[in-house]
Design a protein around this motif. Structure first.
Motif, PDB file in Angstrom:
ATOM      1  N   GLN A 200       0.824  -1.193   0.000  1.00 57.43           N
ATOM      2  CA  GLN A 200       0.000   0.000   0.000  1.00 57.43           C
ATOM      3  C   GLN A 200       0.868   1.256   0.000  1.00 57.43           C
ATOM      4  OE1 GLN A 200      -3.125   0.149  -0.500  1.00 57.43           O
ATOM      5  NE2 GLN A 200      -3.391   2.354  -0.230  1.00 57.43           N
ATOM      6  N   GLU A 201       1.992   1.227   0.749  1.00 57.41           N
ATOM      7  CA  GLU A 201       2.895   2.366   0.768  1.00 57.41           C
ATOM      8  C   GLU A 201       3.486   2.605  -0.616  1.00 57.41           C
ATOM      9  OE1 GLU A 201       5.733   1.355   3.719  1.00 57.41           O
ATOM     10  OE2 GLU A 201       4.486   2.024   5.403  1.00 57.41           O
ATOM     11  N   ILE A 202       3.876   1.527  -1.294  1.00 60.11           N
ATOM     12  CA  ILE A 202       4.426   1.651  -2.645  1.00 60.11           C
ATOM     13  C   ILE A 202       3.373   2.201  -3.597  1.00 60.11           C
ATOM     14  CG2 ILE A 202       5.332   0.361  -4.618  1.00 60.11           C
ATOM     15  CD1 ILE A 202       6.661  -1.525  -2.654  1.00 60.11           C
ATOM     16  N   LEU A 203       2.121   1.744  -3.435  1.00 60.36           N
ATOM     17  CA  LEU A 203       1.038   2.206  -4.297  1.00 60.36           C
ATOM     18  C   LEU A 203       0.809   3.701  -4.102  1.00 60.36           C
ATOM     19  CD1 LEU A 203      -1.233   1.717  -6.280  1.00 60.36           C
ATOM     20  CD2 LEU A 203      -2.699   1.024  -4.381  1.00 60.36           C
ATOM     21  N   LEU A 204       0.839   4.151  -2.843  1.00 59.44           N
ATOM     22  CA  LEU A 204       0.625   5.561  -2.572  1.00 59.44           C
ATOM     23  C   LEU A 204       1.740   6.414  -3.177  1.00 59.44           C
ATOM     24  CD1 LEU A 204      -0.595   5.403   1.149  1.00 59.44           C
ATOM     25  CD2 LEU A 204      -1.968   5.926  -0.870  1.00 59.44           C
ATOM     26  N   GLU A 205       2.957   5.871  -3.236  1.00 60.69           N
ATOM     27  CA  GLU A 205       4.074   6.610  -3.814  1.00 60.69           C
ATOM     28  C   GLU A 205       4.042   6.575  -5.335  1.00 60.69           C
ATOM     29  OE1 GLU A 205       7.530   4.800  -2.273  1.00 60.69           O
ATOM     30  OE2 GLU A 205       7.247   5.514  -0.232  1.00 60.69           O
ATOM     31  N   SER A 206       3.421   5.567  -5.914  1.00 60.91           N
ATOM     32  CA  SER A 206       3.430   5.384  -7.363  1.00 60.91           C
ATOM     33  C   SER A 206       2.440   6.338  -8.015  1.00 60.91           C
ATOM     34  CB  SER A 206       3.063   3.938  -7.715  1.00 60.91           C
ATOM     35  OG  SER A 206       3.939   3.035  -7.081  1.00 60.91           O
ATOM     36  N   GLY A 207       2.916   7.074  -9.023  1.00 57.34           N
ATOM     37  CA  GLY A 207       2.024   7.968  -9.741  1.00 57.34           C
ATOM     38  C   GLY A 207       1.633   9.199  -8.956  1.00 57.34           C
ATOM     39  N   SER A 208       2.406   9.555  -7.933  1.00 60.26           N
ATOM     40  CA  SER A 208       2.123  10.759  -7.144  1.00 60.26           C
ATOM     41  C   SER A 208       2.716  12.005  -7.785  1.00 60.26           C
ATOM     42  CB  SER A 208       2.661  10.611  -5.722  1.00 60.26           C
ATOM     43  OG  SER A 208       4.079  10.525  -5.735  1.00 60.26           O
ATOM     44  N   ASN A 209       3.493  11.814  -8.848  1.00 60.16           N
ATOM     45  CA  ASN A 209       4.186  12.895  -9.554  1.00 60.16           C
ATOM     46  C   ASN A 209       5.181  13.616  -8.655  1.00 60.16           C
ATOM     47  OD1 ASN A 209       4.510  13.969 -12.157  1.00 60.16           O
ATOM     48  ND2 ASN A 209       3.444  15.848 -11.588  1.00 60.16           N
ATOM     49  N   GLU A 210       5.723  12.897  -7.696  1.00 58.42           N
ATOM     50  CA  GLU A 210       6.744  13.455  -6.821  1.00 58.42           C
ATOM     51  C   GLU A 210       8.039  12.672  -6.973  1.00 58.42           C
ATOM     52  OE1 GLU A 210       4.475  15.459  -3.046  1.00 58.42           O
ATOM     53  OE2 GLU A 210       4.914  13.312  -2.936  1.00 58.42           O
ATOM     54  N   MET A 211       9.128  13.324  -6.627  1.00 58.49           N
ATOM     55  CA  MET A 211      10.428  12.658  -6.619  1.00 58.49           C
ATOM     56  C   MET A 211      11.277  13.269  -5.527  1.00 58.49           C
ATOM     57  SD  MET A 211      12.887  14.239  -9.534  1.00 58.49           S
ATOM     58  CE  MET A 211      13.107  16.013  -9.744  1.00 58.49           C
ATOM     59  N   GLU A 212      12.366  12.619  -5.233  1.00 57.04           N
ATOM     60  CA  GLU A 212      13.354  13.155  -4.317  1.00 57.04           C
ATOM     61  C   GLU A 212      14.650  13.379  -5.088  1.00 57.04           C
ATOM     62  OE1 GLU A 212      12.178  11.519   0.083  1.00 57.04           O
ATOM     63  OE2 GLU A 212      13.409  10.213  -1.193  1.00 57.04           O
ATOM     64  N   ILE A 213      15.205  14.564  -4.957  1.00 52.91           N
ATOM     65  CA  ILE A 213      16.494  14.841  -5.586  1.00 52.91           C
ATOM     66  C   ILE A 213      17.505  15.151  -4.488  1.00 52.91           C
ATOM     67  CG2 ILE A 213      15.464  15.737  -7.708  1.00 52.91           C
ATOM     68  CD1 ILE A 213      16.292  18.554  -6.746  1.00 52.91           C
ATOM     69  N   ILE A 214      18.740  14.758  -4.720  1.00 52.30           N
ATOM     70  CA  ILE A 214      19.811  15.142  -3.812  1.00 52.30           C
ATOM     71  C   ILE A 214      20.560  16.302  -4.445  1.00 52.30           C
ATOM     72  CG2 ILE A 214      21.418  13.382  -4.728  1.00 52.30           C
ATOM     73  CD1 ILE A 214      22.553  13.291  -1.798  1.00 52.30           C
ATOM     74  N   GLU A 215      20.700  17.375  -3.698  1.00 51.04           N
ATOM     75  CA  GLU A 215      21.379  18.567  -4.182  1.00 51.04           C
ATOM     76  C   GLU A 215      22.868  18.468  -3.863  1.00 51.04           C
ATOM     77  OE1 GLU A 215      21.296  23.448  -3.497  1.00 51.04           O
ATOM     78  OE2 GLU A 215      20.053  22.106  -2.264  1.00 51.04           O
ATOM     79  N   PHE A 216      23.696  18.687  -4.872  1.00 46.84           N
ATOM     80  CA  PHE A 216      25.140  18.688  -4.665  1.00 46.84           C
ATOM     81  C   PHE A 216      25.746  19.923  -5.322  1.00 46.84           C
ATOM     82  CE2 PHE A 216      24.417  16.239  -8.544  1.00 46.84           C
ATOM     83  CZ  PHE A 216      25.360  16.731  -9.426  1.00 46.84           C
ATOM     84  N   TYR A 217      27.010  20.151  -5.037  1.00 45.62           N
ATOM     85  CA  TYR A 217      27.651  21.375  -5.496  1.00 45.62           C
ATOM     86  C   TYR A 217      28.848  21.087  -6.391  1.00 45.62           C
ATOM     87  CZ  TYR A 217      25.003  23.491  -1.680  1.00 45.62           C
ATOM     88  OH  TYR A 217      23.996  23.900  -0.860  1.00 45.62           O
ATOM     89  N   LEU A 218      29.009  21.957  -7.386  1.00 46.23           N
ATOM     90  CA  LEU A 218      30.202  22.004  -8.214  1.00 46.23           C
ATOM     91  C   LEU A 218      30.594  23.469  -8.310  1.00 46.23           C
ATOM     92  CD1 LEU A 218      29.113  19.623 -11.147  1.00 46.23           C
ATOM     93  CD2 LEU A 218      30.569  19.032  -9.192  1.00 46.23           C
ATOM     94  N   CYS A 219      31.726  23.814  -7.736  1.00 40.14           N
ATOM     95  CA  CYS A 219      32.191  25.204  -7.735  1.00 40.14           C
ATOM     96  C   CYS A 219      31.149  26.158  -7.152  1.00 40.14           C
ATOM     97  CB  CYS A 219      32.568  25.656  -9.134  1.00 40.14           C
ATOM     98  SG  CYS A 219      33.857  24.657  -9.881  1.00 40.14           S
ATOM     99  N   GLY A 220      30.440  25.718  -6.162  1.00 41.16           N
ATOM    100  CA  GLY A 220      29.462  26.568  -5.502  1.00 41.16           C
ATOM    101  C   GLY A 220      28.110  26.617  -6.176  1.00 41.16           C
TER     102      GLY A 220
END
Length: 317
Positions: free
Chosen positions: A7-27
């Motif tokens: 059920q948790e996977i179903l709720l996450e599927s097709g939610s149009n959300e994602m998680e991104i990790i922010e990283f830096y290159l030269c600031g």
């Protein structure tokens, strides 16, 4: 417990959300989908094995728990030339990423945090920029920062063209279909990477699937399906036979496209295929839960064409 997990996977599927990790290159801020990230490790130049005659962006290899992986100087590859020396190199880390059944390390200057965002917030680059072969698929504004979404598949293809060789192979006839039969089928493709869009379109056309409408994001693809649905109703199947969709895309991801086709439009017979670098056991389950008919890992174009043939030209019982 298993039902709760599903059920948790179903709720996450097709939610149009994602998680991104922010990283830096030269600031400057960049981001990648967390689904591609296996782990983050501290960069130790002493454990890097340097190799002769490699791509200029390849620093060498790392030994990670008994497995040797390539290490890519991300800053050098995206050609950020002006480095702020106050950004001390002792904070550099390696993003160990897995996609397209490959594991690679990407050296970056530091990481900030993980952001949970909607794909609607991600703005695709214009078609004008596509001609310059950008290494980014879009951008997102968080607080006062613009975060560029790095196209890791593009980076790897530039460094190791053999990793994308499947985009240059046009399968011939299968037991299901011939090129002549494929020309009668109408398909749609939603893919945000200019490189991969061109590769898929070229191989599909070479195989006979030349009646192809192409979109660079999921929302435009769904809007076109909805437009056809309003025009043809139950006869939509005569105008559109199959949709191929990436999963991670600006505006609307592929899982959301599939879920909306099934639930909002109630189109149960329109074939939906996910073609993504993110396919693993959990992602495959998400594809199943939103109603996808199949899924293929990039860049396996021959396998994709074989799947299309099997769906569009079923064997006679």
């Amino acid at each position: 417990m298993e039902n709760v997990k599903r059920q948790e996977i179903l709720l996450e599927s097709g939610s149009n959300e994602m998680e991104i990790i922010e990283f830096y290159l030269c600031g400057q801020s960049f981001g990648i989908n967390v689904h591609k990230l296996r782990e983050i490790i501290t960069y130790d130049p002493e454990v890097v094995t340097h190799l002769p005659d490699t791509h200029p962006s390849v620093l060498g290899t790392l030994l990670l728990r008994g497995r040797t992986i390539p290490l890519i100087d991300t800053r050098k590859h995206v050609e950020i030339k002006h480095r702020d020396e106050s950004d001390s190199s002792n904070r550099q880390v390696v993003l160990v990423c897995e996609f397209n059944n490959l594991v690679n390390g990407f050296l970056v200057d530091g990481v900030n945090q993980i952001h949970r965002v909607s794909w609607e917030q991600v703005q695709p680059f214009s078609v004008f920029l596509d001609q310059f072969k950008p290494r980014f698929t879009g951008s997102i504004h968080i607080d006062d920062r613009e975060i560029l979404i790095l196209d890791l598949e593009y980076v790897i293809a530039e460094i190791n063209p053999e990793a994308s060789m499947a985009y240059d192979r046009s399968p011939g006839a299968t037991e299901y279909a011939t090129p002549e039969a494929r020309r009668q089928k109408k398909l749609m493709l939603a893919e945000d990477s200019a490189l991969i869009r061109a590769g898929i379109a070229r191989v599909l056309a070479g195989s006979g699937y030349e009646n192809l409408e192409i979109f660079d994001n999921g929302k435009d693809c769904f809007d076109r399906i909805y437009e056809l649905y309003k025009q043809y109703g139950p006869s939509l199947g005569d105008e559109l036979h199959l949709v191929i969709s990436d999963i991670e895309m600006p505006k609307m991801d592929g899982l959301t496209v599939c879920r909306k086709v099934r639930e909002q439009l109630n189109l149960k017979d329109l074939k939906m295929v996910m073609f993504s670098s993110l396919i693993n056991k959990q992602m495959a389950e998400k594809c199943d839960l939103v109603g996808a008919d199949g899924y293929v890992t990039k860049p396996q174009i021959p396998e994709l064409v074989e799947m299309l043939d099997g769906m569009l030209f079923p064997k006679n019982e």
